[in-house]
Scaffold this motif. Structure first.
Motif, PDB file in Angstrom:
ATOM      1  N   ARG A  65      30.986  23.671  39.488  1.00 47.58           N
ATOM      2  CA  ARG A  65      30.826  24.720  38.252  1.00 47.58           C
ATOM      3  C   ARG A  65      30.019  23.978  37.313  1.00 47.58           C
ATOM      4  O   ARG A  65      29.945  22.829  37.208  1.00 47.58           O
ATOM      5  CB  ARG A  65      32.153  24.959  37.496  1.00 47.58           C
ATOM      6  CG  ARG A  65      33.309  25.752  38.509  1.00 47.58           C
ATOM      7  CD  ARG A  65      33.177  27.026  38.397  1.00 47.58           C
ATOM      8  NE  ARG A  65      33.885  27.734  39.780  1.00 47.58           N
ATOM      9  CZ  ARG A  65      33.813  29.305  39.489  1.00 47.58           C
ATOM     10  NH1 ARG A  65      33.323  29.756  38.883  1.00 47.58           N
ATOM     11  NH2 ARG A  65      34.568  29.656  40.671  1.00 47.58           N
ATOM     12  N   GLU A  66      29.145  24.723  36.562  1.00 46.36           N
ATOM     13  CA  GLU A  66      28.351  24.029  35.438  1.00 46.36           C
ATOM     14  C   GLU A  66      28.287  25.104  34.331  1.00 46.36           C
ATOM     15  O   GLU A  66      28.085  26.249  34.486  1.00 46.36           O
ATOM     16  CB  GLU A  66      27.085  23.932  36.050  1.00 46.36           C
ATOM     17  CG  GLU A  66      26.126  23.188  34.802  1.00 46.36           C
ATOM     18  CD  GLU A  66      24.772  23.069  35.826  1.00 46.36           C
ATOM     19  OE1 GLU A  66      24.513  22.206  36.600  1.00 46.36           O
ATOM     20  OE2 GLU A  66      23.920  23.658  35.103  1.00 46.36           O
ATOM     21  N   PHE A  67      29.097  24.453  33.221  1.00 42.54           N
ATOM     22  CA  PHE A  67      29.048  25.030  31.798  1.00 42.54           C
ATOM     23  C   PHE A  67      28.164  24.568  31.026  1.00 42.54           C
ATOM     24  O   PHE A  67      28.035  23.293  30.525  1.00 42.54           O
ATOM     25  CB  PHE A  67      30.588  25.215  31.456  1.00 42.54           C
ATOM     26  CG  PHE A  67      31.404  25.965  32.271  1.00 42.54           C
ATOM     27  CD1 PHE A  67      31.854  27.289  31.998  1.00 42.54           C
ATOM     28  CD2 PHE A  67      32.039  25.272  33.436  1.00 42.54           C
ATOM     29  CE1 PHE A  67      32.580  27.852  32.875  1.00 42.54           C
ATOM     30  CE2 PHE A  67      33.008  26.291  34.314  1.00 42.54           C
ATOM     31  CZ  PHE A  67      33.277  27.493  33.895  1.00 42.54           C
ATOM     32  N   ARG A  68      27.616  25.343  30.107  1.00 40.22           N
ATOM     33  CA  ARG A  68      26.615  24.710  29.083  1.00 40.22           C
ATOM     34  C   ARG A  68      27.151  25.198  27.591  1.00 40.22           C
ATOM     35  O   ARG A  68      27.704  26.350  27.700  1.00 40.22           O
ATOM     36  CB  ARG A  68      25.114  25.283  29.146  1.00 40.22           C
ATOM     37  CG  ARG A  68      24.393  24.920  28.044  1.00 40.22           C
ATOM     38  CD  ARG A  68      22.761  25.278  28.192  1.00 40.22           C
ATOM     39  NE  ARG A  68      22.307  25.216  29.906  1.00 40.22           N
ATOM     40  CZ  ARG A  68      21.953  24.015  29.995  1.00 40.22           C
ATOM     41  NH1 ARG A  68      21.765  22.998  29.283  1.00 40.22           N
ATOM     42  NH2 ARG A  68      21.520  23.840  31.096  1.00 40.22           N
ATOM     43  N   ILE A  69      27.224  24.464  26.830  1.00 38.80           N
ATOM     44  CA  ILE A  69      27.762  24.534  25.266  1.00 38.80           C
ATOM     45  C   ILE A  69      26.739  25.502  24.520  1.00 38.80           C
ATOM     46  O   ILE A  69      25.611  25.068  24.604  1.00 38.80           O
ATOM     47  CB  ILE A  69      28.099  23.512  24.545  1.00 38.80           C
ATOM     48  CG1 ILE A  69      29.337  22.687  25.246  1.00 38.80           C
ATOM     49  CG2 ILE A  69      28.624  23.814  23.240  1.00 38.80           C
ATOM     50  CD1 ILE A  69      30.538  23.272  25.318  1.00 38.80           C
ATOM     51  N   THR A  70      27.134  26.687  24.164  1.00 33.17           N
ATOM     52  CA  THR A  70      26.384  27.663  23.616  1.00 33.17           C
ATOM     53  C   THR A  70      26.273  27.670  22.002  1.00 33.17           C
ATOM     54  O   THR A  70      25.383  28.097  21.354  1.00 33.17           O
ATOM     55  CB  THR A  70      26.318  28.967  24.357  1.00 33.17           C
ATOM     56  OG1 THR A  70      27.755  29.537  24.089  1.00 33.17           O
ATOM     57  CG2 THR A  70      25.937  28.842  25.916  1.00 33.17           C
ATOM     58  N   ARG A  71      27.482  27.456  21.708  1.00 33.33           N
ATOM     59  CA  ARG A  71      27.739  27.415  20.218  1.00 33.33           C
ATOM     60  C   ARG A  71      28.629  26.368  19.843  1.00 33.33           C
ATOM     61  O   ARG A  71      29.631  26.046  20.513  1.00 33.33           O
ATOM     62  CB  ARG A  71      28.124  28.789  19.895  1.00 33.33           C
ATOM     63  CG  ARG A  71      28.340  29.074  18.447  1.00 33.33           C
ATOM     64  CD  ARG A  71      28.638  30.674  18.171  1.00 33.33           C
ATOM     65  NE  ARG A  71      29.292  30.592  16.798  1.00 33.33           N
ATOM     66  CZ  ARG A  71      30.177  31.613  16.487  1.00 33.33           C
ATOM     67  NH1 ARG A  71      30.472  32.492  17.378  1.00 33.33           N
ATOM     68  NH2 ARG A  71      30.725  31.952  15.174  1.00 33.33           N
ATOM     69  N   GLU A  82      28.775  29.727  31.793  1.00 29.32           N
ATOM     70  CA  GLU A  82      28.765  29.232  33.022  1.00 29.32           C
ATOM     71  C   GLU A  82      27.422  29.435  33.494  1.00 29.32           C
ATOM     72  O   GLU A  82      26.726  30.661  33.399  1.00 29.32           O
ATOM     73  CB  GLU A  82      29.667  29.701  34.130  1.00 29.32           C
ATOM     74  CG  GLU A  82      29.784  28.984  35.417  1.00 29.32           C
ATOM     75  CD  GLU A  82      30.898  29.529  36.381  1.00 29.32           C
ATOM     76  OE1 GLU A  82      31.011  28.915  37.486  1.00 29.32           O
ATOM     77  OE2 GLU A  82      31.898  30.085  35.991  1.00 29.32           O
ATOM     78  N   GLN A  83      26.609  28.354  34.199  1.00 24.46           N
ATOM     79  CA  GLN A  83      25.382  28.338  34.716  1.00 24.46           C
ATOM     80  C   GLN A  83      25.198  28.455  36.069  1.00 24.46           C
ATOM     81  O   GLN A  83      24.484  28.797  36.675  1.00 24.46           O
ATOM     82  CB  GLN A  83      24.671  26.987  34.147  1.00 24.46           C
ATOM     83  CG  GLN A  83      24.629  26.890  32.723  1.00 24.46           C
ATOM     84  CD  GLN A  83      23.964  28.145  32.003  1.00 24.46           C
ATOM     85  OE1 GLN A  83      22.707  28.224  31.911  1.00 24.46           O
ATOM     86  NE2 GLN A  83      24.545  28.633  31.005  1.00 24.46           N
TER      87      GLN A  83
END
Length: 147
Positions: A65-71, A82-83
């Motif tokens: 899994r790959e998650f990016r902080i968006t806020r 999730e990317q």
């Protein structure tokens, strides 16, 4: 097709401490037994664009899994997306509210979306996530209070 689950928990710690703990996704294995390992890129404080990569085990199957902080708005809001390209992906976050006596109310939520065959798995996955949501909140509370 998508669906959401959420939980709310009150933590006996100040909002700044809870935010710092939850914004660092490397703590996830401390309250989420499905997370087998996790790393953060880049090093340093979590910021918009920080990526957390993890190996998780769901229903006996491992996936990356790959998650990016968006806020990220200290000390009140954390959002991620999730990317990775999995059968079911998630977007979610934490909303933090300071309470009297140095406590914090945390709302945890995730919007799950099924892709391809994942659309067939989404119903059972949501059912399991919703069923576990109160216990998930309790595990977060315990982890933060013991950190």
């Amino acid at each position: 097709m998508s669906g959401q689950f959420e939980a709310t928990v009150e933590i006996d710690r100040p909002v700044e401490q809870v935010f710092a703990y939850l914004a660092d996704g490397r703590h996830d294995p401390e309250f989420s037994p499905r997370v087998q390992e996790i790393s953060k890129t880049p090093d340093g404080p979590t910021a918009i664009g920080t990526v957390f990569r993890s190996t998780v085990k769901d229903a006996g199957m491992k996936s990356s899994r790959e998650f990016r902080i968006t806020r990220l708005e200290a000390p009140r809001t954390v959002r991620w997306a999730e990317q990775s390209k999995n059968l079911i992906t998630a977007e979610g976050g934490y909303d933090l509210e300071p309470l009297p006596d140095g406590r914090t109310r945390v709302r945890i939520f995730n919007e799950l979306e099924g892709h391809g065959l994942g659309k067939l798995l989404l119903g059972p996955a949501l059912h399991a996530a919703r069923k576990d949501a109160p216990a998930f909140g309790d595990r977060i509370k315990s982890a933060v209070e013991h950190s």
